[in-house]
Design a protein around this motif. Structure first.
Motif, PDB file in Angstrom:
ATOM      1  N   LEU A   1      10.229  11.560  -0.792  1.00  0.00           N
ATOM      2  CA  LEU A   1      11.542  10.911  -0.751  1.00  0.00           C
ATOM      3  C   LEU A   1      11.529   9.769   0.276  1.00  0.00           C
ATOM      4  N   GLU A   2      10.840   9.998   1.382  1.00  0.00           N
ATOM      5  CA  GLU A   2      10.730   8.930   2.384  1.00  0.00           C
ATOM      6  C   GLU A   2       9.951   7.745   1.830  1.00  0.00           C
ATOM      7  N   ALA A   3       8.890   8.047   1.070  1.00  0.00           N
ATOM      8  CA  ALA A   3       8.089   6.961   0.484  1.00  0.00           C
ATOM      9  C   ALA A   3       8.924   6.153  -0.505  1.00  0.00           C
ATOM     10  N   MET A   4       9.785   6.845  -1.256  1.00  0.00           N
ATOM     11  CA  MET A   4      10.659   6.133  -2.196  1.00  0.00           C
ATOM     12  C   MET A   4      11.592   5.191  -1.435  1.00  0.00           C
TER      13      MET A   4
ATOM     14  N   ALA B   1      11.092   3.954   1.523  1.00  0.00           N
ATOM     15  CA  ALA B   1      10.290   2.871   2.112  1.00  0.00           C
ATOM     16  C   ALA B   1      10.013   1.803   1.060  1.00  0.00           C
ATOM     17  N   GLY B   2       9.767   2.233  -0.189  1.00  0.00           N
ATOM     18  CA  GLY B   2       9.510   1.294  -1.279  1.00  0.00           C
ATOM     19  C   GLY B   2      10.703   0.389  -1.521  1.00  0.00           C
ATOM     20  N   GLU B   3      11.905   0.975  -1.492  1.00  0.00           N
ATOM     21  CA  GLU B   3      13.122   0.162  -1.668  1.00  0.00           C
ATOM     22  C   GLU B   3      13.230  -0.846  -0.531  1.00  0.00           C
ATOM     23  N   ALA B   4      12.994  -0.367   0.687  1.00  0.00           N
ATOM     24  CA  ALA B   4      13.129  -1.234   1.860  1.00  0.00           C
ATOM     25  C   ALA B   4      12.122  -2.377   1.799  1.00  0.00           C
ATOM     26  N   ALA B   5      10.915  -2.075   1.280  1.00  0.00           N
ATOM     27  CA  ALA B   5       9.853  -3.096   1.246  1.00  0.00           C
ATOM     28  C   ALA B   5      10.258  -4.291   0.392  1.00  0.00           C
ATOM     29  N   LEU B   6      11.109  -4.041  -0.609  1.00  0.00           N
ATOM     30  CA  LEU B   6      11.518  -5.138  -1.495  1.00  0.00           C
ATOM     31  C   LEU B   6      12.412  -6.132  -0.759  1.00  0.00           C
TER      32      LEU B   6
ATOM     33  N   ASP C   1       0.103  -6.446  14.336  1.00  0.00           N
ATOM     34  CA  ASP C   1      -0.404  -7.753  14.770  1.00  0.00           C
ATOM     35  C   ASP C   1       0.170  -8.899  13.951  1.00  0.00           C
ATOM     36  N   GLY C   2       1.052  -8.614  13.010  1.00  0.00           N
ATOM     37  CA  GLY C   2       1.747  -9.712  12.325  1.00  0.00           C
ATOM     38  C   GLY C   2       1.432  -9.880  10.844  1.00  0.00           C
ATOM     39  N   ALA C   3       0.467  -9.126  10.295  1.00  0.00           N
ATOM     40  CA  ALA C   3       0.192  -9.259   8.858  1.00  0.00           C
ATOM     41  C   ALA C   3       1.383  -8.707   8.076  1.00  0.00           C
ATOM     42  N   ASP C   4       1.668  -9.309   6.922  1.00  0.00           N
ATOM     43  CA  ASP C   4       2.801  -8.847   6.114  1.00  0.00           C
ATOM     44  C   ASP C   4       2.330  -7.705   5.210  1.00  0.00           C
ATOM     45  N   ILE C   5       2.416  -6.505   5.728  1.00  0.00           N
ATOM     46  CA  ILE C   5       1.960  -5.312   5.003  1.00  0.00           C
ATOM     47  C   ILE C   5       3.179  -4.437   4.727  1.00  0.00           C
ATOM     48  N   ARG C   6       3.349  -4.049   3.492  1.00  0.00           N
ATOM     49  CA  ARG C   6       4.530  -3.249   3.159  1.00  0.00           C
ATOM     50  C   ARG C   6       4.132  -1.959   2.465  1.00  0.00           C
ATOM     51  N   MET C   7       4.800  -0.894   2.864  1.00  0.00           N
ATOM     52  CA  MET C   7       4.552   0.406   2.249  1.00  0.00           C
ATOM     53  C   MET C   7       5.409   0.517   1.006  1.00  0.00           C
ATOM     54  N   VAL C   8       4.764   0.786  -0.118  1.00  0.00           N
ATOM     55  CA  VAL C   8       5.513   0.940  -1.360  1.00  0.00           C
ATOM     56  C   VAL C   8       5.327   2.361  -1.879  1.00  0.00           C
TER      57      VAL C   8
ATOM     58  N   THR D   1       0.832  -1.205   0.000  1.00  0.00           N
ATOM     59  CA  THR D   1       0.000   0.000   0.000  1.00  0.00           C
ATOM     60  C   THR D   1       0.866   1.254   0.000  1.00  0.00           C
ATOM     61  N   PHE D   2       0.299   2.373  -0.475  1.00  0.00           N
ATOM     62  CA  PHE D   2       0.938   3.667  -0.259  1.00  0.00           C
ATOM     63  C   PHE D   2       0.899   3.921   1.253  1.00  0.00           C
ATOM     64  N   GLY D   3       1.942   4.545   1.768  1.00  0.00           N
ATOM     65  CA  GLY D   3       2.019   4.799   3.205  1.00  0.00           C
ATOM     66  C   GLY D   3       0.851   5.630   3.725  1.00  0.00           C
ATOM     67  N   ASP D   4       0.311   6.507   2.867  1.00  0.00           N
ATOM     68  CA  ASP D   4      -0.778   7.406   3.274  1.00  0.00           C
ATOM     69  C   ASP D   4      -1.976   6.665   3.864  1.00  0.00           C
ATOM     70  N   ALA D   5      -2.176   5.421   3.408  1.00  0.00           N
ATOM     71  CA  ALA D   5      -3.391   4.704   3.803  1.00  0.00           C
ATOM     72  C   ALA D   5      -3.219   3.924   5.107  1.00  0.00           C
ATOM     73  N   MET D   6      -2.000   3.883   5.634  1.00  0.00           N
ATOM     74  CA  MET D   6      -1.725   3.001   6.771  1.00  0.00           C
ATOM     75  C   MET D   6      -2.552   3.317   8.020  1.00  0.00           C
ATOM     76  N   ARG D   7      -2.836   4.604   8.245  1.00  0.00           N
ATOM     77  CA  ARG D   7      -3.468   4.966   9.525  1.00  0.00           C
ATOM     78  C   ARG D   7      -4.968   5.221   9.428  1.00  0.00           C
ATOM     79  N   VAL D   8      -5.552   4.964   8.263  1.00  0.00           N
ATOM     80  CA  VAL D   8      -6.999   5.194   8.143  1.00  0.00           C
ATOM     81  C   VAL D   8      -7.735   4.182   9.009  1.00  0.00           C
ATOM     82  N   PRO D   9      -8.585   4.650   9.920  1.00  0.00           N
ATOM     83  CA  PRO D   9      -9.257   3.713  10.808  1.00  0.00           C
ATOM     84  C   PRO D   9     -10.253   2.818  10.077  1.00  0.00           C
ATOM     85  N   GLY D  10     -10.251   1.537  10.425  1.00  0.00           N
ATOM     86  CA  GLY D  10     -11.276   0.598   9.970  1.00  0.00           C
ATOM     87  C   GLY D  10     -12.183   0.278  11.143  1.00  0.00           C
ATOM     88  N   THR D  11     -13.123  -0.651  10.940  1.00  0.00           N
ATOM     89  CA  THR D  11     -14.016  -0.990  12.048  1.00  0.00           C
ATOM     90  C   THR D  11     -13.227  -1.674  13.163  1.00  0.00           C
TER      91      THR D  11
END
Ligand code: SF4
Lengths: 380, 96
Positions: free
Chosen positions: B82-85, B87-92, A115-122, A95-105
């Motif tokens: 730049l931080e997002a870029m 983070a993207g590298e690190a995610a790989l 909690d352990g899910a493999d979620i990565r910010m791209v 996901t884009f990092g921007d979406a990480m903190r949006v509250p869900g239910t």
């Protein structure tokens, strides 16, 4: 006007502000009976607060902050579905990092990761595709989010994945389009808007003509704007002049970046990969006809909703917003953020309750960040 | 994520996939140039582009690039991108 010193060209800023003041006067707008201009794009909202444009402009001009922040309009149900996918065995959720903190239910993506899910910010959907290449034994899902500025990038990435025959990659598509929510706002009988400042980077992709209906059918002016503060001031002035002259046109203030017909390669890729959904849910605005995109039949194998049988693929559903949250009223310009009972109390940028507090492009976070303690006091 | 960031294209890295190296505020990042590729890719070298989530979405001139970068810095968006870029590298590389 001491704030004007902060501008790249203070002299030009001062001239524009003086012209705005004059035209607001010519229109006859006052603090009691202001002219309402909506800036659609969250980037513009951020710039207005950052440079204090709402304070530098006369009280007869009121900015209404539009729904153009994709994170802010993401409904809880979609966040829940992201978490559901991310928590599946074998999934890498990107996901884009921007979406990480949006509250869900239940939780946000940030909490799901903790909690352990493999979620990565791209940074890019291309990063997600690269993860799929490197991890053939895992299912890599990209959270496709955003308006027409990011929509083509997901389309190009899917086309690339199809060319390479990659089978462990899919997109959870939440791409949305700008014109339908504007139409929904214009159809709202409580609507106060006199004109619009349009999002420049969206038009860089789709051109200016998708807004023709605003001028032709609703007789409201719209000026496509860049996001430098001087661009914004100039665009506001252009909208005001149209109002004063009784004109309703689509004008392009940002022609140095925005071609009249947009970016042909991006438009073609979007048409190839997506089709409009019958309707899509927006936080605070509800379901809006033809406002969201889904992946076409030809690319179905890359559609995470189909692959995992969730979201709209699982049938109709709706999740209520958290109690006491006034995001919808703020987003339609009916109230200011400080009028929400949660503002600065139950809802802060550190612990957002509503999505408008999550991103600096959200009206509540912008108020909080630049109004700071003052805004909280005003709310009390 | 919505505003994009200016970068200068310095090298074509993969003709077939339409990838190029761009320099963004001193940081190098591979980007896709399909949206701006109207002729031979080599013609893009040294050009400035607005880069949105890894795609060069439109060509701009150098002055526009400088003004845009300044506006993004004012909003704190340049740093965020730049931080997002990074983070993207690190995610790989990240291990589950
Ligand atoms: S303060 Fe929080 S809950 Fe209230 S409208 Fe803003 S984001 Fe929504």
């Amino acid at each position: 006007m001491k704030f004007a010193e902060e501008f790249r060209n203070p002299e030009a800023a001062r001239k524009l502000l003086a012209a705005i003041e004059r035209v607001v006067g010519e229109i006859g707008a006052t603090a009691e009976k202001p002219v309402h201009i909506m800036e659609i794009c969250g980037g513009h909202t951020h710039a207005i607060f950052r440079y204090g444009l709402d304070k530098l402009t006369p009280p007869g001009l009121e900015f209404i902050h539009g729904p153009g922040c994709p994170v802010c309009v993401l409904p809880m149900s979609r966040v829940d579905e992201c978490v559901q996918i991310a928590e599946r065995e074998g999934v890498i959720f990107t996901t884009f990092g921007d979406a990480m903190r949006v509250p869900g239910t239940r939780k946000s993506l940030m909490q799901a990761k903790a909690d352990g899910a493999d979620i990565r910010m791209v940074y890019s959907p291309l990063d997600a595709l690269e993860l799929a290449r490197r991890n053939p034994e895992r299912e890599v899902v990209f959270f496709g989010l955003g308006f027409e500025t990011t929509t083509p990038s997901t389309a190009f990435t899917l086309q690339q994945a199809a060319r390479e025959g990659i089978t462990n990659f899919s997109v959870f598509c939440n791409h949305i389009t700008v014109p339908p929510p504007i139409k929904a706002l214009l159809d709202d009988p409580h609507m106060l808007l006199d004109g619009f400042v349009g999002p420049g980077h969206v038009s860089m992709v789709i051109g200016v003509h998708p807004y023709d209906f605003i001028a032709e059918e609703y007789h409201k002016p719209i000026v496509v704007a860049g996001f430098e503060p001087l661009d914004l001031l100039q665009s506001v002035l252009m909208v005001l002049e149209q109002i004063r002259d009784g004109r309703a046109e689509v004008e392009n203030q940002y022609a140095r970046v925005v071609p009249e017909h947009g970016n042909p390669a991006s438009i073609a890729a979007m048409a190839d990969v997506y089709e409009p959904r019958p309707s899509f849910e927006w936080r605070g605005l509800g379901e809006i006809d033809a406002s969201g995109l889904r992946i076409r039949e030809a690319y179905r194998a890359f559609d995470a909703e189909e692959k995992f049988g969730i979201g709209y693929a699982a049938g109709p559903r709706h999740v209520e917003e958290p109690e006491g949250c006034e995001c919808g009223a703020v987003m339609t310009g009916r109230i200011k953020p400080v009028a929400c009972p949660q503002f600065g109390k139950g809802c802060t940028p550190e612990m957002p309750l509503g999505a408008l507090m999550v991103s600096s492009e959200g009206a509540c976070a912008a108020y909080y960040q630049y109004g700071g303690a003052r805004a909280v006091e005003a709310a009390e | 994520m919505c505003l994009g960031i200016p970068g200068q294209i310095v090298e074509i890295t993969d003709e077939a996939r339409m990838m190029a190296m761009a320099e963004v505020s001193g940081v190098r990042r591979e980007v896709n140039v399909i949206p701006v590729a109207t002729g031979p890719l080599a013609g893009l070298i040294d050009k400035w582009a607005l880069i949105h989530v890894g795609f060069a979405m439109s060509l701009i001139d150098e002055d526009e690039a400088a003004a845009t970068l300044e506006a993004l810095e004012g909003l704190g968006e340049a740093q965020e991108t730049l931080e997002a870029m990074a983070a993207g590298e690190a995610a790989l590389e990240e291990q589950p």
